[in-house]
Motif scaffolding. Structure first.
Motif, short mmCIF file in Angstrom:
data_model
loop_
_atom_site.label_atom_id
_atom_site.label_comp_id
_atom_site.label_asym_id
_atom_site.label_seq_id
_atom_site.Cartn_x
_atom_site.Cartn_y
_atom_site.Cartn_z
N LEU A 14 0.82 -1.21 0.00
CA LEU A 14 0.00 0.00 0.00
C LEU A 14 0.86 1.27 0.00
CD1 LEU A 14 -2.88 -0.90 2.50
CD2 LEU A 14 -2.96 -0.83 0.01
N LEU A 15 1.99 1.22 0.72
CA LEU A 15 2.86 2.39 0.77
C LEU A 15 3.36 2.77 -0.61
CD1 LEU A 15 5.00 1.76 3.99
CD2 LEU A 15 3.28 3.54 3.63
N LYS A 16 3.66 1.77 -1.42
CA LYS A 16 4.15 2.07 -2.76
C LYS A 16 3.05 2.61 -3.66
CE LYS A 16 7.12 0.37 -6.40
NZ LYS A 16 8.01 -0.69 -6.87
N SER A 17 1.81 2.26 -3.37
CA SER A 17 0.71 2.70 -4.22
C SER A 17 0.25 4.12 -3.91
CB SER A 17 -0.48 1.74 -4.08
OG SER A 17 -1.00 1.79 -2.77
N PHE A 18 0.71 4.68 -2.78
CA PHE A 18 0.31 6.04 -2.42
C PHE A 18 1.00 7.05 -3.33
CE2 PHE A 18 -0.65 4.82 2.24
CZ PHE A 18 -1.91 4.40 1.86
N LYS A 19 0.24 7.74 -4.12
CA LYS A 19 0.80 8.73 -5.04
C LYS A 19 1.23 9.99 -4.31
CE LYS A 19 -1.88 7.09 -9.00
NZ LYS A 19 -2.85 7.45 -10.06
N SER A 20 0.78 10.17 -3.08
CA SER A 20 1.13 11.38 -2.33
C SER A 20 2.61 11.38 -1.93
CB SER A 20 0.26 11.51 -1.08
OG SER A 20 0.41 10.37 -0.25
N LEU A 21 3.18 10.15 -1.86
CA LEU A 21 4.59 10.07 -1.50
C LEU A 21 5.46 10.41 -2.71
CD1 LEU A 21 4.78 6.78 0.62
CD2 LEU A 21 5.15 9.10 1.43
N GLN A 22 6.41 11.31 -2.54
CA GLN A 22 7.33 11.62 -3.62
C GLN A 22 8.26 10.43 -3.84
OE1 GLN A 22 9.34 15.23 -2.67
NE2 GLN A 22 7.49 16.48 -2.74
N GLN A 23 8.86 10.36 -5.03
CA GLN A 23 9.72 9.23 -5.37
C GLN A 23 10.90 9.12 -4.42
OE1 GLN A 23 9.00 6.98 -7.57
NE2 GLN A 23 10.86 5.81 -7.21
N ASN A 24 11.52 10.23 -4.07
CA ASN A 24 12.66 10.20 -3.16
C ASN A 24 12.24 9.77 -1.76
OD1 ASN A 24 14.38 11.06 -5.18
ND2 ASN A 24 14.16 13.23 -4.65
N ASP A 25 11.08 10.26 -1.32
CA ASP A 25 10.59 9.88 0.00
C ASP A 25 10.31 8.39 0.07
OD1 ASP A 25 10.76 12.50 0.79
OD2 ASP A 25 8.67 12.97 0.31
N TYR A 26 9.65 7.87 -0.99
CA TYR A 26 9.34 6.44 -0.97
C TYR A 26 10.61 5.60 -1.05
CZ TYR A 26 7.93 1.82 -2.31
OH TYR A 26 7.79 0.46 -2.35
N SER A 27 11.60 6.06 -1.84
CA SER A 27 12.85 5.32 -1.97
C SER A 27 13.53 5.18 -0.62
CB SER A 27 13.76 6.02 -2.97
OG SER A 27 14.99 5.34 -3.09
N SER A 28 13.57 6.27 0.15
CA SER A 28 14.17 6.23 1.48
C SER A 28 13.37 5.33 2.41
CB SER A 28 14.26 7.64 2.07
OG SER A 28 15.02 8.49 1.24
N LEU A 29 12.05 5.46 2.38
CA LEU A 29 11.19 4.64 3.23
C LEU A 29 11.31 3.17 2.84
CD1 LEU A 29 9.02 4.58 5.44
CD2 LEU A 29 7.30 4.89 3.65
N ASN A 30 11.45 2.90 1.55
CA ASN A 30 11.58 1.53 1.09
C ASN A 30 12.85 0.88 1.61
OD1 ASN A 30 10.68 -0.72 -0.51
ND2 ASN A 30 12.27 -0.21 -1.98
N PHE A 31 13.96 1.65 1.64
CA PHE A 31 15.21 1.13 2.20
C PHE A 31 15.03 0.75 3.66
CE2 PHE A 31 17.66 3.48 -1.22
CZ PHE A 31 18.22 2.35 -1.77
#
Length: 358
Positions: free
Chosen positions: A70-87
């Motif tokens: 679900l976190l990856k599907s949230f469009k509100s997250l910027q690409q850089n923010d999601y990349s950091s959160l994904n790590f």
């Protein structure tokens, strides 16, 4: 490829379930069976706890595996923010999976295969649990290597599209520019992305298979137990156990970029496996004997194989890949947080072994 692997998983799980059921019921016991004088009230209480365990583990498994997706599907997250959160999520999940292999599964495998009920001449003279775990890790490496190599060779054999402009470029500017056009950076990038996607999908499927084997075993063990005092702490421990494992699997599934149908199937597979194992254990509880030689061998071998898969996946496919990523290494702050997340995941899962016994 994906459909074939899912069919393989289904047939493998069915086979394991039938094998475990038949061996646990009909196997000859080399040790005296444990005294199981439970009255009707105790059995009824145990049954109630088992039903609670099914619902609790079902919800925890579903929640754990769905959160990263679900976190990856949230469009509100910027690409850089999601990349950091994904790590951070993957580091925590890798620590969980690593601790699952080393702390939960492998010790159980050694305990089963060195049990006094087994022949000391055969099973006590060689560390079979470590050997099976090692061979399982090597076999996982081979599968990944051959599958990735096959895909890359197939990509290289594909004929590159050559249009009229490229042909004119070859005649006008010589062979050097024509070769450059035939292997443009865009084509090379597409090949790289395709190979990376195939690898992520292979990782997610092999990781799920390793988790499912262990989930079936712990489900059957809980379902066959008739002691409420044993079941009660297992409910909380296994719920957290499946939640953390689900986060690790969910992170890998999200990177594989599956279609919605495939994601749903993989989520359901993981979510339903342990509750199904509990149901099977409840059905065979009357003839279940943990100390039978066949039961100890089957559980020991399967746990060893599962441990090898999970340890390899955690170290090679999750940690080594992410911790050597230039995006992570370019940020000292992100490196520190990722390492803390890794240690936290490993410690949380290790602490569950104190109460869970899984």
């Amino acid at each position: 490829m994906s459909t074939q692997l899912f069919l393989l998983k289904i047939s493998t799980l069915i086979y394991f379930s039938i094998l475990l059921q038949s061996t646990l019921i009909f196997a000859n016991c080399t040790c005296e069976p444990q005294d199981n004088k439970n009255n009707h009230q105790t059995k009824h209480k145990a049954l109630s706890y088992k039903l609670v365990a099914i619902s609790s583990i079902l919800c925890a498994s579903a929640l754990g595996v769905i959160i990263p997706i679900l976190l990856k599907s949230f469009k509100s997250l910027q690409q850089n923010d999601y990349s950091s959160l994904n790590f951070l999520i993957k580091a925590f999940a890798a620590g969980v999976i690593l601790a699952t292999g080393f702390i939960h599964i492998l010790p159980d495998a050694f305990e089963s295969l060195t049990n006094p009920c087994l022949s000391k001449k055969l099973w006590g003279s060689f560390p079979f649990a470590g050997f099976v775990s090692m061979m399982s890790a090597i076999f996982t490496l081979m599968i990944e290597s051959f599958a990735t190599g096959y895909h890359r060779r197939a990509e290289l054999r594909k004929a590159q599209p050559v249009n009229i402009e490229e042909k004119e470029g070859i005649h006008t500017h010589g062979h050097g520019q024509g070769h450059e056009l035939g292997h443009s950076p865009q084509i090379l990038l597409e090949r790289s992305n395709s190979s990376s996607l195939i690898r992520h999908r292979l990782i997610s499927q092999v990781l799920e298979l390793g988790i499912l084997v262990h989930s079936v075993i712990i489900g059957i063990s809980l379902g066959a137990t008739e002691n409420p005092k044993t079941i009660k702490p297992l409910i909380i421990a296994l719920s957290f156990h499946q939640f953390f494992e689900g986060m690790g699997l969910g992170g890998c599934i999200s990177q594989a970029k599956y279609k919605a149908r495939t994601i749903t199937i993989m989520v359901l597979f993981f979510t339903l496996t342990t509750p199904t194992g509990i149901a099977i254990g409840m059905m065979i509880s009357q003839g279940y004997n943990e100390q039978s030689s066949a039961a100890l061998i089957v559980q020991g071998v399967l746990n060893s194989a599962s441990a090898g898969i999970l340890i390899y996946m955690a170290l090679v496919d999750l940690l080594a890949t992410d911790f050597m990523d230039p995006k992570l290494q370019s940020s000292f702050k992100l490196q520190i947080i990722a390492n803390v997340s890794l240690v936290l995941g490993a410690c949380c899962m290790s602490l569950l072994a104190k109460w869970g016994g899984t």
